[in-house]
Scaffold this active site. Structure first.
Site, mmCIF file in Angstrom:
data_model
loop_
_atom_site.group_PDB
_atom_site.id
_atom_site.type_symbol
_atom_site.label_atom_id
_atom_site.label_comp_id
_atom_site.label_asym_id
_atom_site.label_seq_id
_atom_site.Cartn_x
_atom_site.Cartn_y
_atom_site.Cartn_z
ATOM 1 N N GLY A 107 0.868 -1.228 -0.089
ATOM 2 C CA GLY A 107 0.070 -0.184 0.182
ATOM 3 C C GLY A 107 0.744 1.351 -0.111
ATOM 4 O O GLY A 107 2.037 1.117 0.420
ATOM 5 N N CYS A 108 0.376 2.208 -0.532
ATOM 6 C CA CYS A 108 1.164 3.722 -0.361
ATOM 7 C C CYS A 108 1.437 4.169 0.790
ATOM 8 O O CYS A 108 2.489 4.392 1.265
ATOM 9 C CB CYS A 108 0.142 4.858 -1.158
ATOM 10 N N TYR A 109 0.390 4.332 1.610
ATOM 11 C CA TYR A 109 0.923 4.513 3.233
ATOM 12 C C TYR A 109 2.047 3.709 3.752
ATOM 13 O O TYR A 109 2.874 4.275 4.401
ATOM 14 C CB TYR A 109 -0.288 4.871 4.034
#
Lengths: 338, 338, 338, 338
Positions: free
Chosen positions: B145-147
């Protein structure tokens, strides 16, 4: 106190109206309707601390109401307006439904017959700078479109003085995204509109042309052809129009500025800028102002008019409240930001 | 040439993938699918001059394809991935569907049973800085995921060295709007997000916490509790995380910087900034970089790590291509912006 | 009418003050000074239609003036304020020059001796929610900083009730660019700040920490340590603070919400949001509001407070006018946007 | 490898050049100069991880250098270009200093005599779509201005075919803020430009008119008068021009589209959009593309051309590298984003 109702309170023009009306010293809000948020608080529709219960339009109680504002989608206003008028309630309509004087023009631009052509006859086009004398006695005010307000106020002194050398104008207009409304669309999705800029419906196709041609033609006493190029700006609010016209050879900048000054000296909301300054959105956002400049493009007869307004204020809800003030004999600027 | 297919080409991560792959010197695009634009050209979905016909996922032809990228909505990938794997095609999945190692963790955070728990066992978490040795032989890569990418890369050296004095971290993260995808919503409507800023799902509720706790816990050898506050930034791209940790009293800034330098000296995409500089989105937007800084908050044991990535590049599609390069023995940086 | 003068009218807080004062029903503007625009019209400094001649500070005539607002750069206010006080004019200072109670704190954070320590003793910290009883009789009001306003109002009920389990708080704050003032800098150049986001001066170094520690410590009755991370948001206005605290185990969400409701029920400008809603800049921009939420981060003792203000309104000029209303016995909300 | 030097690397066009050149497979960077950052690393001037030492222009070593790019302020290039040419180094100049063919035109628009009129004679106007045959053998290429690139590419097929019915065109152009450079000014201060939009220098006064009239006139074989209205858009990059022309009555949309298709079919960077689509900045930002559309405004002879480019790419540094590719016989698209 004027008791006012708002139909369509949860679009951008509706919410702007609510905010202006709640701060207006002579208005009490009778009701605010919303299809999508009926039964909820306004704070569920907008990030605000207002405790205001939204009702379905069918439940709006018109008894004791002096005026209703209709901020409904185009084409949806006729029954609501007609019902209010029947009950003796005055109507200020922010949609395009009553702006055209002739039913055939309506059919031409909207592609269908108007549902109440008699109301077209009766409606007054709510641009105070043009119809200040007729608005006070109107039952039905057709609040102008945002683009037409910026273009007509930009050209009014030139056209009325008969200075156009050619019966065609080009209006290159740029509008913030709130002008496209609160309905979701890919075009107004943040990532698509941000750090972007694009024209749309350019040429002779945008429906606001009908209003511009109607009002400019009436001012000129003969038809004016409008080429109109709207563009979507990555800002929330504001319209800036850059307008190209050809003027008679006799026109001088001194005389033209005098015309504008004479036309707007007593207008509380229209400002001719000093020579050398140009309008910007920053002049007008959050206010009911229209800021205008006029200059020669060169020495060959083309002139450029630039004009800026806040599309949600002078272009919609601010102008609607200006009209309300006129309808009820209040100071025209009451409750509005000069 | 590697023949690559893309499922879900008309979301933001899908289109970013297409753009990277079309410029990649060793990839030819086998197909690109879209539910909403099947049968149309890519240029009808995005303002681009590409002539690329989009097909329905059911019509994607896997014969001769080496790898597929799945950029489908969360929860929708399992059948597509399983089918590709059965046909011997390697899969890089950009959704959250294969990121959690344990089916019970999946159930806890996603509220339903995983459809193919055996694939959870097999999938490799595609963060090259953690699993560079395992990715090349993987059949199924779960792209992070990005976060989590921004938070894990920010903390990796500290956690691996056992420097945390407290098994809890606070990650205050801010993301551009493309992270919310291309589906329309009021929250991502231009007028609502522009000139605005807001937190959402703060505390211990955002699903990306599961990945962070899984990977940080594995690095630490014991559970790490993550408090996570995502915020929506009025920009198109980029994530910046400001992370608060307590370190052991023995930690010094010199030693901590040495740790980061050792961890990232050979990493092509992770940069520790010189002392005195802080990450910004501008460091990373349009690149596959992660930029990191670490410093003491004060002299009482709290430290602040700041890290920035482009959510569509290192946070999604750039990292996916980095994983593809690893899968096929290419230089890890090929086709990516350093 | 109150006769008010404004020193420093052509910075962002100065111009915001002018705009509020010109619409205030009980104020007449005596003078407005500007170093860089002395002798010019306000419309040459800002895109506005006001005809208001700016004078040099040395030419400001204090006779008959009731109150002056000082919106001068930090460190430049003492002589101006002292002169006004000597002539019996009350002073509301928007700089940081009189906010710290103790000269040694001033020296510690500002690196030099205070020029008029006796005025430090006398000045009242102008946060009405804390000092509403003392402000009306003050000669000199030190208007709070923007960040401290957002952080102190966010924590006030918790700290006053003694609920902090640990005497340290973490405030992760994000501010619009107008907070950096109108002086030119690369950091605030459009192209550098737009589509960007970055932290600055994080840890225990920003001068606003002094105010926060002073006021929170006074509320708590013992020192509170503040870790503070400011960030620059690509918006014009607004501050949102995300604040992490540890509360005593006995704290429950119901009891904590009751505390906030009790603290703010009678506050016209501070709003606790309903459970489930979070503050955003949109709640507050253009108003004098502070919007607050409080919630548990998890079940391990960490809580998150979020609070939003408009940095030029409640964070500066709006609050200054709120203080002016208190000084002159006017309704506290007069001329301000609720 | 081509050895290239960059004068003026820390403005926006200079930095864009550095980024393109560092990714270009056939270029090695010989030097990069900066007045304000001489002796520092590029990463101190821009948020980037490049280790590239900036030198003072006086210390740039031209030995072994094949080409220099001058990205210096207008009026400052002549000595630098002359010195390079003397040492046998080819020059691509991004300033306006060599774009006008005639010294008297230069004097008319720039208000002073040109310092090296012989170089004006020699310089080739670096618009490959016009001068692809002459550029390869040039010693000195005058890279076109950003606005002229968008306007000339928009009108080229019409003008060359002699379709203009009137020797006057109106170009209403809108540019992102990077076009105003990196020097600080109030107009480009974030708070002034954000959520704002404004025209500037409209009419017949902007210096880019000289280039447009020169090149359009040369194409037409007779003078073309250009009315030009630039506007400042609140975006970082991109120019969109909306151009109004009158065409001969014989012009039909089918024939005009054929003209454009014929003109641009083999152009790698110029794209005529399908009918019904309009250019947007999103089509071009980050690429060396120009995207064009042409349509009738109405049936009275006015046509509208819309064209978009990225002002830092096709409008400056991308086009400069396109010219470099031509100078050295490389594929014209090498190292550029199609």
């Amino acid at each position: 106190m004027i008791r006012a109702g708002v139909y369509g309170a949860t679009g951008y023009t509706g919410f702007e109206l609510i905010e202006i009306l709640m701060r207006h010293p002579r208005v009490s809000l009778a009701f605010a309707t919303s299809r999508s948020y009926a039964g909820k608080q306004l704070s569920e529709a907008f990030p605000c601390p207002y405790d205001l219960r939204l009702v379905d339009a069918g439940q709006a109680d018109l008894s004791g109401v002096d005026v209703v504002f209709c901020a409904l989608p185009h084409g949806a206003t006729v029954p609501t307006a007609a019902q209010a008028l029947e009950q003796g309630v005055r109507v200020i309509d922010l949609s395009a439904d009553f702006r055209l004087r002739h039913a055939d023009e309506y059919r031409r631009w909207y592609g269908k017959d108007h549902e109440a052509p008699a109301l077209l006859d009766e409606a007054v086009y709510g641009l105070p700078e043009l119809y200040r004398d007729r608005i006070p006695s109107a039952r039905l005010v057709a609040n102008p479109g945002c683009y037409p307000t910026s273009v007509i106020l930009g050209l009014l002194p030139l056209v009325r003085a008969g200075l156009l050398a050619e019966a065609q104008i080009i209006a290159d207009s740029k509008s913030g995204v709130s002008g496209a409304g609160r309905s979701l669309s890919l075009k107004t999705h943040f990532v698509e509109a941000h750090e972007n800029f694009s024209p749309y419906n350019i040429g002779h196709s945008h429906r606001h042309i009908a209003e511009m041609e109607q009002e400019l033609g009436a001012l000129a006493g003969s038809p004016i052809h409008v080429i109109f190029s709207p563009h979507l700006l990555p800002v929330n609010r504001g319209i800036l129009s850059t307008i190209y016209v050809r003027l008679r050879e006799t026109a001088t900048i001194a005389a033209v500025r005098d015309l504008y000054q004479a036309a707007y000296a007593d207008e509380p909301f229209v400002h001719l800028l000093p020579q050398g300054q140009l309008p910007s959105l920053r002049h007008v956002v959050g206010t009911n102002r229209c800021v205008v400049q006029v200059q020669q493009a060169d020495e060959r007869g083309t002139w450029i008019v630039t004009s800026a307004i806040d599309n949600l204020q002078k272009g919609a809800s601010g102008q609607a409240v200006q009209n309300m003030n006129l309808l009820f004999g209040l100071p025209e600027t009451l409750g509005l930001v000069l």
